[in-house]
Motif scaffolding. Structure first.
Motif, mmCIF file in Angstrom:
data_model
loop_
_atom_site.group_PDB
_atom_site.id
_atom_site.type_symbol
_atom_site.label_atom_id
_atom_site.label_comp_id
_atom_site.label_asym_id
_atom_site.label_seq_id
_atom_site.Cartn_x
_atom_site.Cartn_y
_atom_site.Cartn_z
ATOM 1 N N VAL A 81 0.844 -1.198 0.000
ATOM 2 C CA VAL A 81 0.000 0.000 0.000
ATOM 3 C C VAL A 81 0.882 1.253 0.000
ATOM 4 C CG1 VAL A 81 -1.690 1.321 1.351
ATOM 5 C CG2 VAL A 81 -1.967 -1.152 1.073
ATOM 6 N N MET A 84 1.948 1.847 -3.459
ATOM 7 C CA MET A 84 0.882 2.479 -4.252
ATOM 8 C C MET A 84 0.806 3.971 -3.947
ATOM 9 S SD MET A 84 -2.427 0.037 -4.651
ATOM 10 C CE MET A 84 -2.551 -0.762 -3.079
ATOM 11 N N ILE A 87 3.374 5.871 -5.824
ATOM 12 C CA ILE A 87 2.991 6.057 -7.227
ATOM 13 C C ILE A 87 1.939 7.172 -7.352
ATOM 14 C CG2 ILE A 87 1.946 4.959 -9.260
ATOM 15 C CD1 ILE A 87 3.120 2.266 -8.199
ATOM 16 N N MET A 88 0.997 7.191 -6.403
ATOM 17 C CA MET A 88 -0.031 8.254 -6.405
ATOM 18 C C MET A 88 0.621 9.624 -6.296
ATOM 19 S SD MET A 88 -2.798 6.727 -3.703
ATOM 20 C CE MET A 88 -3.140 4.968 -3.760
ATOM 21 N N VAL A 100 -7.930 14.047 -11.756
ATOM 22 C CA VAL A 100 -6.858 13.170 -11.262
ATOM 23 C C VAL A 100 -6.543 13.506 -9.804
ATOM 24 C CG1 VAL A 100 -4.433 12.501 -11.539
ATOM 25 C CG2 VAL A 100 -5.853 12.903 -13.561
ATOM 26 N N ALA A 103 -9.293 12.183 -7.526
ATOM 27 C CA ALA A 103 -9.268 10.717 -7.374
ATOM 28 C C ALA A 103 -8.095 10.288 -6.487
ATOM 29 C CB ALA A 103 -9.183 10.052 -8.739
ATOM 30 N N ILE A 104 -6.954 10.930 -6.706
ATOM 31 C CA ILE A 104 -5.780 10.580 -5.888
ATOM 32 C C ILE A 104 -6.034 10.922 -4.413
ATOM 33 C CG2 ILE A 104 -3.341 11.102 -5.445
ATOM 34 C CD1 ILE A 104 -2.987 11.342 -8.475
ATOM 35 N N LYS A 106 -8.785 10.858 -2.828
ATOM 36 C CA LYS A 106 -9.632 9.804 -2.266
ATOM 37 C C LYS A 106 -8.812 8.538 -1.967
ATOM 38 C CE LYS A 106 -14.132 10.378 -4.523
ATOM 39 N NZ LYS A 106 -15.025 9.701 -5.481
ATOM 40 N N MET A 107 -7.980 8.145 -2.948
ATOM 41 C CA MET A 107 -7.186 6.924 -2.772
ATOM 42 C C MET A 107 -6.169 7.089 -1.640
ATOM 43 S SD MET A 107 -6.533 5.269 -6.523
ATOM 44 C CE MET A 107 -5.849 6.696 -7.349
ATOM 45 N N ILE A 110 -7.752 6.514 1.677
ATOM 46 C CA ILE A 110 -7.942 5.081 1.947
ATOM 47 C C ILE A 110 -6.603 4.427 2.319
ATOM 48 C CG2 ILE A 110 -8.630 2.864 0.937
ATOM 49 C CD1 ILE A 110 -10.562 4.487 -0.897
ATOM 50 N N ALA A 111 -5.566 4.785 1.550
ATOM 51 C CA ALA A 111 -4.232 4.227 1.825
ATOM 52 C C ALA A 111 -3.774 4.607 3.238
ATOM 53 C CB ALA A 111 -3.236 4.720 0.776
ATOM 54 N N ILE A 114 -5.331 2.548 5.869
ATOM 55 C CA ILE A 114 -4.710 1.220 5.978
ATOM 56 C C ILE A 114 -3.376 1.314 6.708
ATOM 57 C CG2 ILE A 114 -3.657 -0.687 4.671
ATOM 58 C CD1 ILE A 114 -5.725 -0.191 2.463
ATOM 59 N N MET B 84 -9.943 1.224 -3.647
ATOM 60 C CA MET B 84 -8.919 1.993 -4.384
ATOM 61 C C MET B 84 -8.892 1.568 -5.840
ATOM 62 S SD MET B 84 -5.537 2.705 -2.117
ATOM 63 C CE MET B 84 -5.354 1.227 -1.180
ATOM 64 N N ILE B 87 -11.578 3.163 -7.799
ATOM 65 C CA ILE B 87 -11.259 4.562 -8.127
ATOM 66 C C ILE B 87 -10.257 4.614 -9.290
ATOM 67 C CG2 ILE B 87 -10.246 6.723 -7.260
ATOM 68 C CD1 ILE B 87 -11.300 5.867 -4.437
ATOM 69 N N LEU B 91 -10.716 6.488 -12.896
ATOM 70 C CA LEU B 91 -9.711 7.460 -13.344
ATOM 71 C C LEU B 91 -9.170 7.059 -14.714
ATOM 72 C CD1 LEU B 91 -8.196 9.959 -12.323
ATOM 73 C CD2 LEU B 91 -6.535 8.448 -11.225
ATOM 74 N N ASN B 95 -9.236 9.509 -18.022
ATOM 75 C CA ASN B 95 -7.967 10.128 -18.397
ATOM 76 C C ASN B 95 -7.079 9.228 -19.238
ATOM 77 O OD1 ASN B 95 -7.607 12.810 -16.700
ATOM 78 N ND2 ASN B 95 -8.744 11.304 -15.480
ATOM 79 N N MET B 107 -0.209 0.484 -10.244
ATOM 80 C CA MET B 107 -0.948 0.394 -8.974
ATOM 81 C C MET B 107 -1.929 -0.777 -8.994
ATOM 82 S SD MET B 107 -1.701 4.244 -7.616
ATOM 83 C CE MET B 107 -2.456 4.934 -9.090
ATOM 84 N N ILE B 110 -0.214 -3.992 -8.185
ATOM 85 C CA ILE B 110 0.029 -4.122 -6.737
ATOM 86 C C ILE B 110 -1.278 -4.476 -6.016
ATOM 87 C CG2 ILE B 110 0.754 -2.896 -4.649
ATOM 88 C CD1 ILE B 110 2.554 -1.151 -6.494
ATOM 89 N N ILE B 114 -2.356 -7.891 -3.774
ATOM 90 C CA ILE B 114 -2.927 -7.892 -2.416
ATOM 91 C C ILE B 114 -4.247 -8.675 -2.403
ATOM 92 C CG2 ILE B 114 -3.960 -6.449 -0.601
ATOM 93 C CD1 ILE B 114 -2.002 -4.241 -1.382
#
Lengths: 116, 116
Positions: A81, A84, A87-88, A100, A103-104, A106-107, A110-111, A114, B84, B87, B91, B95, B107, B110, B114
């Motif tokens: 995670v 990830m 990368i985000m 973008v 969305a990032i 939001k992700m 969540i990440a 975790i 995630m 999402i 995205l 895009n 991503m 990965i 998981i």
């Protein structure tokens, strides 16, 4: 990994399988920061008995991990995670496009949940 | 959750804490699909003894989960990763920019690791 951190994780995962007595001594030492002597005084046992008890508890926790490998499984997931999330963050820097970025965000939330 | 799926997860997580005998009976029934009668014949015990053994094993696995909650913790993480991924897919659709597509592919790989 740092020994104390490793032990904290093991206790977090498997602590509920210990006896009340084992939990009590573990917590007095590792969470309340009492010395072996202080714990011995509090429980009316020798410093050596406290030390033996702690060693035995640590061994029990390590044995559970050796059998179940759940701490290492959990750690591997967290690492993935984290990757990830990295990368985000790279994507966020390159693409200031609003959809973008949204969305990032939001992700990442969540990440972070975790990873917390 | 489906009872058998739940049991499979519990066995995957806590199975190593069972005795060899308990594992054997569990696996003959749930993995090799043998009936209680067939297991009884194979182990020279009664059908009822096989049933009791399985019930006891299931109870042990459920008790571990009640104490440790590790299956539900892992399931919650998987659900978050699934979210995630959802999402990412949204995205991806919006895009078609090459750098975004590439980052999402990484991503998703990965995330799939998981989730697998």
């Amino acid at each position: 990994m740092d020994d104390i951190l490793q032990l904290t994780l093991l206790y977090d995962f498997y602590g509920e399988l210990l006896t009340e007595k084992q939990k009590q001594v573990y917590e007095l030492h590792y969470q309340n920061d009492l010395s072996l002597t202080e714990i011995g005084e509090e429980l009316s046992i020798s410093r050596q008995a406290v030390r033996d008890q702690l060693k035995r508890t640590e061994k029990i926790l390590l044995d559970y991990e050796e059998k179940l490998q759940l701490v290492s499984r959990f750690q591997a997931q967290k690492k993935a995670v984290q990757e990830m999330k990295h990368i985000m963050e790279g994507l966020e820097k390159k693409n200031p496009d609003a959809s973008v970025v949204k969305a990032i965000a939001k992700m990442k939330k969540i990440a972070d949940d975790i990873l917390s």
